[in-house]
Design a protein around this motif. Structure first.
Motif, PDB file in Angstrom:
ATOM      1  N   GLN A  63       0.840  -1.208   0.000  1.00  0.00           N
ATOM      2  CA  GLN A  63       0.000   0.000   0.000  1.00  0.00           C
ATOM      3  C   GLN A  63       0.879   1.264   0.000  1.00  0.00           C
ATOM      4  OE1 GLN A  63      -1.999   0.996   3.686  1.00  0.00           O
ATOM      5  NE2 GLN A  63      -3.967   0.944   2.616  1.00  0.00           N
ATOM      6  N   ARG A  67       0.883   3.827  -3.155  1.00  0.00           N
ATOM      7  CA  ARG A  67       0.382   5.194  -2.917  1.00  0.00           C
ATOM      8  C   ARG A  67       1.490   6.234  -3.045  1.00  0.00           C
ATOM      9  NH1 ARG A  67      -3.224   5.218   2.472  1.00  0.00           N
ATOM     10  NH2 ARG A  67      -5.044   4.140   1.680  1.00  0.00           N
ATOM     11  N   GLY A  71       0.537   6.632  -6.720  1.00  0.00           N
ATOM     12  CA  GLY A  71      -0.730   7.291  -6.413  1.00  0.00           C
ATOM     13  C   GLY A  71      -0.509   8.804  -6.353  1.00  0.00           C
TER      14      GLY A  71
ATOM     15  N   SER B  87       0.757  13.290   2.248  1.00  0.00           N
ATOM     16  CA  SER B  87      -0.030  12.390   3.108  1.00  0.00           C
ATOM     17  C   SER B  87      -0.880  13.216   4.061  1.00  0.00           C
ATOM     18  CB  SER B  87       0.905  11.505   3.933  1.00  0.00           C
ATOM     19  OG  SER B  87       1.652  10.712   3.071  1.00  0.00           O
TER      20      SER B  87
END
Lengths: 246, 233
Positions: A63, A67, A71, B87
């Motif tokens: 993941q 990402r 991503g 993030s």
């Protein structure tokens, strides 16, 4: 720059892995109050724990890799003044660090589960003897020999999935097929070269302190390293020349 | 005439059989604000990704201060993507640390000043910010670098008109004369006055490129009117 990217990657993951490690330690502490471990056998609980942790570890690692590079976060990572091999190597190193951390946590959980059956004085005496340190090194090495090329095969498969075609569904199919085939190829070659039937076989053989058994482990290590390097170079080539963020 | 900061020569890009860019050539000189205009799917983002090194498989030549897109040019280009690229569990303050770690040209006091002006709290996590705040944070991080080339992909899409004004003021107030800005947008009326040059992209081809004022005078129309004429279905 590699150090800076590695610190960033470790920062991205530490919460999840420390939470997972805390769950393992808590399980090791609490389970003996609920179940009689002797009924199930510590090794079974250890294997189950390892399986769950291994699966979660794979999910987190894959993941994060996907990402963070392919991503939305890839729009930041690939605009950093960093070479593509540094980005990839950082992902590999951080995954190996977390994998071994989780392996260690699973070991702590097992020790806690078996606490009533362990002679702790003798355990710590033996733990720091060269014989046990060698066994620990061999067990960790065996786990890494299998895990690291597999990880790189998955990284390569994901890169193929992202870059091979514009149609994502076909790409995902190609990526999954490549991951499985390349993982199997590295596993099969490692087993063939080390003359082992299973991972357990490889680890048990390695535990013997005969030179031949160590040679077996080191040859397996060499093969695993070669596969890791080849998969890394192909993935890096794809990222350098075929990067295609959606 | 000064050396262009960005040059594209005969750049083409295909996704399978679909042509995303067709033989695009243009040059961006220092001190200029260039509007890269076109409807959705016209190739603006593809062009921007190529200049930023996010798309490597293309034909033609791209040069940023004389170098092909790569590690060296990334030190010179400050890029605002059209999406959140950080993030969302990071705190605003941590994003400043990350930029300061990786970009030697990042001006931290300037970034902190901009965050204060724009009302973005430093202690909050990105996930706790509203959409407009997230855009302001990314814009701050982008404009707080002393870069040669700023590339802003749809900086005002999805924000209200009041926020648009603040964002445009932030952009204009934070770029040096020796730098250049490439702004991609399909919302023209609010921002056309700031463009020195405009480039119309239509179906991947450069339809029109030149000095904004000259084009206005030649056609007797605003850039927005020209855009509507060129891209009328």
């Amino acid at each position: 720059m590699l150090g800076k990217v590695l610190r960033l990657d470790l920062k991205f993951g530490w919460r999840k892995y420390f939470a997972l490690a805390a769950v393992l330690v808590a399980a090791g502490l609490l389970i003996p109050f609920v179940f009689d471990i002797a009924q199930f056998g510590t090794s079974i609980v250890f294997m189950l724990g390892l399986l769950v942790v291994g699966l979660l570890c794979v999910v987190y690692v894959v993941q994060h890799y996907y990402r963070n590079l392919f991503g939305s976060e890839g729009y930041f990572m690939f605009t950093l003044p960093v070479e593509s091999w540094q980005l990839l190597l950082s992902k590999v190193l951080s995954a190996v660090i977390w994998f071994n951390f989780m392996l260690f946590s699973a070991g702590v959980m097992t020790a806690l589960l078996s606490r009533t059956y362990i002679d702790w004085g003798g355990f710590f005496q033996k733990l720091f003897s060269s014989e046990y340190l060698t066994v620990l090194f061999e067990m960790f090495s065996t786990a890494n020999i299998i895990a690291v090329p597999t990880l790189l095969a998955v990284y390569l498969g994901l890169a193929l999935a992202t870059f091979s075609v514009r149609g994502r569904q076909v790409g995902i199919g190609i990526g999954v097929a490549a991951s499985v085939a390349l993982s199997w190829l590295s596993y099969w070659t490692v087993m063939k070269v080390s003359n082992s039937e299973t991972v357990y076989d490889l680890a048990i053989n390695a535990e013997e302190s005969f030179l031949a058994a160590h040679a077996r482990l080191f040859s397996a290590m060499g093969v695993a390293l070669a596969f890791t390097l080849v998969y890394f170079l192909i993935t890096n080539y794809l990222v350098r020349h075929r990067l295609n963020l959606k | 005439m000064a050396e262009p900061i960005l040059t594209l020569t005969d750049v083409s890009k295909q996704y399978g059989k679909q042509e995303a860019l067709r033989h695009v050539s243009l040059a961006v000189e220092p001190g200029r604000i260039v509007g890269l205009l076109g409807p959705n799917g016209s190739g603006k983002t593809t062009l921007i990704k190529i200049v930023n090194g996010l798309l490597r498989d293309y034909e033609g030549q791209v040069r940023v201060c004389g170098a092909a897109p790569g590690t060296e040019t990334k030190k010179l280009v400050s890029y605002l993507p059209d999406r959140l690229s950080l993030s969302d569990w990071l705190r605003v303050r941590e994003t400043l640390n990350i930029y300061a770690t990786f970009f030697a040209d990042f001006d931290r006091p300037r970034a902190e000043g901009l965050l204060e002006t724009l009302g973005v709290p430093q202690e909050k996590r990105i996930a706790q910010l509203s959409k407009g705040m997230k855009e302001k944070l990314q814009l701050t991080l982008t404009m707080a670098r002393r870069a040669k080339l700023y590339i802003l992909d749809e900086p005002i899409a999805g924000v209200d008109p009041a926020a648009r004004e603040v964002i445009m003021d932030t952009i204009l107030g934070n770029f040096a004369e020796e730098s250049a800005i490439l702004i991609s947008t399909h919302i023209i009326s609010d921002v056309e006055q700031v463009f020195d040059d405009i480039a119309f992209l239509k179906e991947g081809a450069l339809n029109l490129f030149g000095d904004a004022e000259t084009l206005r005078q030649q056609n007797g129309k605003s850039v927005d009117q020209l855009f509507r004429e060129v891209f009328r279905c």
